[in-house]
Scaffold this motif. Structure first.
Motif: not given
Ligand SMILES: Nc1ncnc2c1ncn2[C@@H]1O[C@H](COP(=O)(O)OP(=O)(O)OP(=O)(O)O)[C@@H](O)[C@H]1O
Ligand SMILES: [Mg+2]
Length: 420
Positions: A54-55, A86-87, A238-239, A242-243, A246, A272, A276, A278
């Motif tokens: 997701g990134r 959020t990464g 993330y939505d 996406q989670l 992950i 989420a 969201g 992670a």
């Protein structure tokens, strides 16, 4: 031993296997092993490419700005903002490593240095850290004192070490908003990103500044912004999908068949909920696994996930508060007290301000002006601890803000007290 202790009915009683029942109850004897690779559920592990989801866009953004280093060309420094989990740190480290590797395969010498500015929170400490890291990477040609020198000396080390050993360097300044005073952040960003231009070193330097406080960018002066090439990006939360991706990429942390099919979607949905995050998602999954193991369960079940989510909430609040300033904590405490001691849930800024002034009195601290308290409330809203809504009306027909605590006030009070 007191008579009471001796008379404890459990003491001396035996469980069906003939052992002291205390240990079966404490989950020591009937633990199951459900987690096969615990390191995959550690937050500090930087996951490899195959476990990042997701990134793509964000990795490409960093690569397009910092990436020119691979061909020994000038990079553009960037600022990355976004909420917690959020990464930001992950994408910065991951992409920087790929730049270093790709540069190497093309015969260009690039290194990367990571600085956690929450730990090294002045210009002198941060420059000392950078100088010592570059020195280490270069095989310790210099002997650099950890403290005692002013930033200008540390900069000299950085320039000469880079010049002598490398074509380029990447400096990741994580949690850059923690640098005190903010002027230190301005200077540091300026010095590093303009080093080439001002002919301090011939090595190109790409800076990645990271903050989870979006409004902090307002503190940067325009010269710094332009030396960053005005490049900044905000990582969105993330939505749930996406989670899920992950978490699915780490499913092999568990033994086969341990995760029922609904567990990952459920965990992703919970993580989420506010925004969201992670880190929270991974943490919930890990804690659910541990709870299930302690219980001696054969599978992770939904109630383990629900319990783990509650614990994650408390942990996250503690972490947020730990990096907050005392006054940010006082404001939150004031709102928690109002929420607990009244039937209302929403409060106007002025009301919170009065309660905050009281808290300051109790803490024997000087209180801030109301405008600063407004800023702090905005900060809390950004971190999802508070929800603020703009209301119109009032006698003068203007607008005003109402604030609502999004956390359990008892949890807030307990966490704030712990930090005070
Ligand atoms: N896209 C992703 N794919 C896989 N794992 C991820 C991803 N994003 C985050 N994670 C996991 O979540 C953890 C937290 O992410 P990261 O440290 O990058 O968040 P952050 O945006 O820097 O948050 P903070 O502002 O709190 O520092 C990472 O260590 C990683 O385990
Ligand atoms: Mg981070």
């Amino acid at each position: 031993m007191s008579g009471d202790e001796r008379g404890d009915p459990a003491d001396g009683g035996r469980d069906p296997t003939g052992g002291d029942p205390l240990f079966a109850e404490a989950g020591v004897l009937n633990r199951t092993e459900l987690i096969r690779r615990p390191e995959l559920l550690e937050i500090s592990t930087v996951p490899g490419s195959d476990r990042i989801a997701g990134r793509t866009e964000q990795i490409q953004y960093v690569a397009s700005n910092i990436g020119p280093l691979v061909t020994n060309s000038e990079p553009t420094s960037v600022m990355i903002y976004g909420k917690t989990g959020t990464g930001k740190s992950l994408v910065s480290k991951h992409t920087s490593r790929r730049v270093v590797r790709e540069a190497e395969s093309r015969g260009t010498d690039v290194e990367m240095v990571y600085v956690d500015c929450a730990q090294h929170n002045t210009e002198a400490q941060a420059t000392s850290k950078i100088a010592r890291e570059v020195n280490k990477l270069a095989g310790e040609p210099e002997s650099i004192p950890i403290t005692g020198l002013g930033p200008s000396h540390y900069y000299s080390y950085i320039w000469s070490l880079l010049e002598d050993h490398y074509d380029g360097g990447i400096v990741i300044l994580d949690e850059i908003d923690q640098l005190q005073p903010t002027e230190d952040a301005n200077t540091l960003l300026m010095q590093l990103s303009r080093a080439g231009e001002s002919e301090k070193t011939e090595a190109y330097i790409g800076v990645i500044g990271i903050s989870n406080k979006v409004e902090w960018g307002d503190e940067l002066n325009s010269r710094v912004l332009s030396s960053l090439g005005n490049e900044e990006t905000v990582f969105p939360p993330y939505d749930a999908d996406q989670l899920q991706n992950i978490l699915s990429a780490r499913e092999d942390a568990f033994h086969d068949g341990v995760l029922a099919s609904e567990i990952i979607p459920r965990t992703a949905a919970l993580a989420a909920r506010e925004h969201g995050d992670a880190r929270k998602a991974v943490r919930i999954l890990k804690n659910a696994g541990k709870l299930a193991e302690q219980e001696g369960a054969e599978q992770v079940q939904e109630h383990h996930v629900n319990e783990a989510q509650m614990k994650a909430e408390v942990d996250r609040l503690r972490e947020l508060l730990a990096t907050d300033t005392p006054h940010a904590r006082y404001v939150l405490l004031a709102l928690a007290e109002l929420t607990q001691n009244t039937d209302e849930t929403e409060f106007r800024t002025t009301r919170i301000y009065d309660a905050y002034v009281e808290v300051c009195k109790q803490e024997a601290a000087d209180h801030l002006k109301i405008d600063r308290v407004r800023d702090l409330l905005r900060e809390h809203a950004f971190n999802d601890t508070v929800e603020s809504t703009l209301e119109s009306g009032g006698r003068a027909g203007g607008t005003y803000k109402q604030h609502r605590l999004l956390k359990d006030p008892a949890v807030v009070k307990e966490s704030v007290m712990r930090e005070m």
